[in-house]
Design a protein around this motif. Structure first.
Motif, PDB file in Angstrom:
ATOM      1  N   UNK A  86       0.865  -1.191   0.000  1.00 51.43           N
ATOM      2  CA  UNK A  86       0.000   0.000   0.000  1.00 51.43           C
ATOM      3  C   UNK A  86       0.893   1.229   0.000  1.00 51.43           C
ATOM      4  N   UNK A  87       0.827   2.013  -1.096  1.00 52.26           N
ATOM      5  CA  UNK A  87       1.678   3.188  -1.248  1.00 52.26           C
ATOM      6  C   UNK A  87       1.042   4.413  -0.600  1.00 52.26           C
ATOM      7  N   UNK A  88       1.872   5.379  -0.241  1.00 50.31           N
ATOM      8  CA  UNK A  88       1.390   6.612   0.371  1.00 50.31           C
ATOM      9  C   UNK A  88       0.448   7.371  -0.560  1.00 50.31           C
ATOM     10  N   UNK A  89       0.678   7.267  -1.868  1.00 53.00           N
ATOM     11  CA  UNK A  89      -0.176   7.982  -2.829  1.00 53.00           C
ATOM     12  C   UNK A  89      -1.595   7.430  -2.865  1.00 53.00           C
ATOM     13  N   UNK A  90      -1.798   6.247  -2.310  1.00 54.20           N
ATOM     14  CA  UNK A  90      -3.114   5.603  -2.312  1.00 54.20           C
ATOM     15  C   UNK A  90      -3.753   5.641  -0.924  1.00 54.20           C
ATOM     16  N   UNK A  91      -3.304   6.589  -0.079  1.00 48.97           N
ATOM     17  CA  UNK A  91      -3.776   6.656   1.306  1.00 48.97           C
ATOM     18  C   UNK A  91      -4.219   8.076   1.630  1.00 48.97           C
ATOM     19  N   UNK A  92      -5.361   8.191   2.271  1.00 49.01           N
ATOM     20  CA  UNK A  92      -5.787   9.460   2.861  1.00 49.01           C
ATOM     21  C   UNK A  92      -5.103   9.566   4.219  1.00 49.01           C
ATOM     22  N   UNK A  93      -4.145  10.477   4.396  1.00 46.26           N
ATOM     23  CA  UNK A  93      -3.329  10.460   5.616  1.00 46.26           C
ATOM     24  C   UNK A  93      -4.145  10.759   6.866  1.00 46.26           C
ATOM     25  N   UNK A  94      -3.804  10.122   7.988  1.00 47.04           N
ATOM     26  CA  UNK A  94      -4.475  10.446   9.250  1.00 47.04           C
ATOM     27  C   UNK A  94      -4.073  11.824   9.739  1.00 47.04           C
TER      28      UNK A  94
END
Length: 729
Positions: A642-650
């Motif tokens: 799971x890449x950072x670009x595919x994550x809504x950051x907390x």
């Protein structure tokens, strides 16, 4: 994204081609018989215009399945998250989970999940023991047109065992003894089953006991506090009793009673929670201990009538009473008041549930109708109570974070399966009405002027199948879904006294969805395969928002609101190939391949949905001896990172985004096998995570920030074994 892969199309083309083999085609994964797709009649999975997952008792035993997570372990796109103190929590289907997925046992709705938002209370929906099940059916698309609210993300339907599952023709008594061990939690289990047939009556008594410990991680650091990576030490005990008495005479009536009791107790030391609570500056804990109990009891009556009347051919009704309760007690030393305290967090749902299902078959020339219709009624009483006592002279705190409430729901549904030659069209319609009445008393401090919540919805679906050839079928399914807001979302309120508060919102609107599925399914002498594309649109998504504008609450005022629209789309492929027929391999050898891909976006914010799991697949090589004496399966599970670009950051406690934790890709090998020593005695065993791979599942860490030193606490178990033996008289 929707472009089918060459491999998938090649497999489908191979299966759809005419075969000249003289041998009879073997049963495939689409020959499973399901009931949840129509509610009233059994049909093969190949006749359902939607993607489904089916697991039967034989697979549960042979694959060494020990809990609800094991049930979906080899089904990409379906996950079960949770571990640690509160155990397994949510089923997630194509990125939608929690209370948006309906869970039923024998058609009885199960308890909603209830989360206090802290480490002190998290009531799960895991109130079932695997050894009591004969089948599990998972519908992957919204099913509100048949099952109403809470089916917006799909349905998980558990079916418990019957006396007839143990009694063959001519038998009057059957006794089964099963004992097993699972190494990842050092759990010993014993199941005793007694079935009897006396004339027109059949009875069943099944008891399972499990004694184990915490599920291990691959962390190496002990001690206490935020650096601990080993799992917290726990003692876990489960008991499950299933009893049935059924009249199964030769007439047109079948009736009976069923009783269930399940309890789970967990005791342990919360070493990782000592010396600090994330997000509570200046507060420290010590001597954290957990003493948790969960129970579920059910008593039901049912009646099936083969009437063959003008209005209906069959009639079935069920009446069930169910009581589910969680009591989670935390003991610790609390620096804020400089004293020891004990916090009891209780949540309970009791319900009366009634369902009526009728079916009628009609035929006019070349047109056939399979009509099903009926009604559901559910009356629930919901209650939570929080009791905190102190060793010092501080007074006992008694509070409800949500008021007691009475919820009443009824629904009416109608579905017609219309067959015209090679074409089948299935329109369906359902009306649901929900009312929740809060009952304010002196223990609830979230407000006293709330109106009753009322919501209703008319949902419909349209499914179609077309038989292109004897080996190839195409299907399309459109389904609407909806979900009424639950107790916590509308009424949960708490002022922490430490700079943040949670506010009630009784004006929430129901969530809604539109789901589209397009599939191609092939089956023949070489095996079977299915390719599915899906596109789901969700409106009025309920999410917790935070307002930082009030200086009295620097860490925010939190509230649930209808704020989001979301889109989830993806593709799934599964296949089962008979290698003996396809390429001359030893008889009984087969290969399975399953792949699931999804992407989701919060359309309101323009950010990814963190509930979407990474691309995953399972390759399984199986062998079953032609005489059925022995066999085994080697499963290779592959998951992308799971890449950072595919994550809504907390966000941190001030609302500022922080760098999210990302997970690496991994592959895990499992080997399971069985051996029938005799007709009465079978031994099954397995070695899991055969290569001792260290990995973390995305679903367990999707809201955690990067930089923590304790992330090995979330790793899955290393190499471990499972074994069980069953003797049947």
């Amino acid at each position: 994204m929707f472009k089918p892969s060459p491999t998938a199309l090649a497999i489908l083309a191979t299966l759809a081609a005419p075969h000249t083999l003289a041998e009879e085609a073997k049963a495939t994964l689409f020959d499973d018989v399901v009931v949840s797709a129509s509610r009233t009649s059994a049909q093969k999975a190949e006749e359902v215009p939607a993607a489904m997952m089916v697991v039967d008792a034989q697979q549960i035993d042979d694959r060494q399945m020990n809990n609800i997570a094991d049930l979906v372990k080899y089904e990409p796109g379906v996950e079960v998250s949770g571990n640690g103190r509160f155990g397994l929590q949510d089923v997630t289907i194509r990125g939608i989970g929690g209370n948006r997925v309906k869970i039923m046992i024998d058609g009885v709705d199960q308890i909603n999940g209830y989360d206090s938002g802290t480490q002190f209370m998290r009531s799960s929906r895991n109130f079932v023991d695997i050894d009591s099940l004969k089948q599990v059916e998972v519908t992957k698309s919204p099913a509100s047109s048949l099952y109403g609210s809470d089916a917006i993300g799909g349905v998980v339907a558990f079916t418990t065992k019957d006396p007839a599952d143990y009694l063959e023709a001519g038998d009057d008594t059957a006794l089964s003894i099963k004992a097993g061990y699972r190494g990842d939690s050092q759990t010993f289990s014993e199941t005793l089953t007694l079935a009897n047939r006396s004339g027109d009556w059949e009875s069943l008594l099944l008891y399972t006991r499990r004694d184990g410990h915490e599920t291990e991680t691959q962390g190496s650091v002990g001690g206490i506090g935020d650096d601990r990576t080993k799992a917290n030490p726990m003692d876990v005990t489960n008991n499950n009793v299933l009893a049935k008495l059924i009249y199964a005479g030769q007439g047109n009536h079948r009736a009976g009673v069923v009783a269930e009791y399940f309890d789970s107790t967990t005791e342990g030391d919360l070493l990782s929670e000592n010396d600090g609570e994330p997000g509570a500056p200046g507060v420290t804990y010590a001597n954290m201990q957990a003493d948790d109990t969960s129970t579920r009891s059910r008593f039901g009556l049912f009646h099936d009538w083969q009437a063959n009347l003008a209005a209906f051919d069959t009639l079935s009704w069920k009446l069930d009473y169910q009581d589910s309760e969680s009591d989670q007690v935390t003991r610790n030393w609390y620096s804020f008041y400089q004293t020891n305290r004990a916090m009891s967090r209780q949540y309970q749902e009791t319900s009366w549930q009634f369902s009526l299902d009728l079916a009628k078959s009609l035929e006019s020339g070349s047109v056939k109708h399979e009509i099903s219709y009926g009604a559901d009624f559910n009356r629930e009483d919901l209650e939570n109570l929080n009791i905190t006592t102190y060793e010092s002279d501080r007074p006992t705190d008694i509070a409800r974070y949500a008021p007691k409430a009475e919820a009443t729901t009824y629904g009416l549904y109608l579905q017609d399966e219309i067959s015209i030659g090679a074409l089948t069209v299935i329109p369906g319609l359902r009306y649901d009405n929900t009312e929740m009445k809060p009952q304010i008393d002196e223990y609830y401090h979230g407000g006293d002027d709330f109106k009753d919540h009322k919501s209703d919805k008319l949902t419909w679906r349209l499914g179609t199948l077309y038989q292109f050839t004897d080996s190839l079928t195409g299907f399309f399914n459109y389904a609407q879904g909806f979900r009424s807001p639950d107790l916590k979302e509308m009424y949960y309120a708490e002022d922490s006294g430490r700079g943040y508060a949670l506010l009630a919102n009784p004006d929430l609107e129901p969530e809604e969805s539109d789901a589209f599925e397009l599939g191609l399914r092939g089956a023949g002498s070489f095996g079977a395969a299915e390719l599915v594309l899906f596109y789901n649109q969700y409106d009025n998504f309920i999410e917790q928002t935070t307002d930082y504008s009030n200086p009295a609450y620097p860490y925010g005022l939190l509230q649930y609101n209808n704020v989001s629209e979301a889109t989830i789309k993806g593709a799934e492929f599964k296949s089962q190939l008979w290698l003996d027929a396809l390429m001359g391999a030893p008889e009984g050898m087969s290969l399975t391949l399953s792949v699931a891909y999804a992407e989701g976006e919060n359309d309101t914010k323009g950010v990814p949905l963190n509930s979407i799991s990474p691309l995953s697949g399972v390759i399984g090589l199986a062998y079953d001896d032609a005489d059925g004496i022995w066999g085994g399966t080697l499963d290779w599970t592959l998951v992308q990172g799971k890449d950072e670009s595919d994550i809504d950051p907390p966000s941190d406690r001030t609302g500022s985004p922080v760098t999210p934790y990302t997970t690496a890709g991994y592959g895990v090998l499992d080997l399971t096998a069985y051996y029938n020593v005799s007709e009465a005695f079978v031994i099954r065993g397995g070695v899991f995570n055969l290569l001792d791979k260290k990995y973390t599942r995305w679903d367990d860490v999707s809201s955690i920030e990067a930089g923590r030193t304790n992330m090995d606490r979330f790793t899955q178990p290393g190499t471990h074994v499972g074994i069980n033996a069953t003797y049947s008289f």
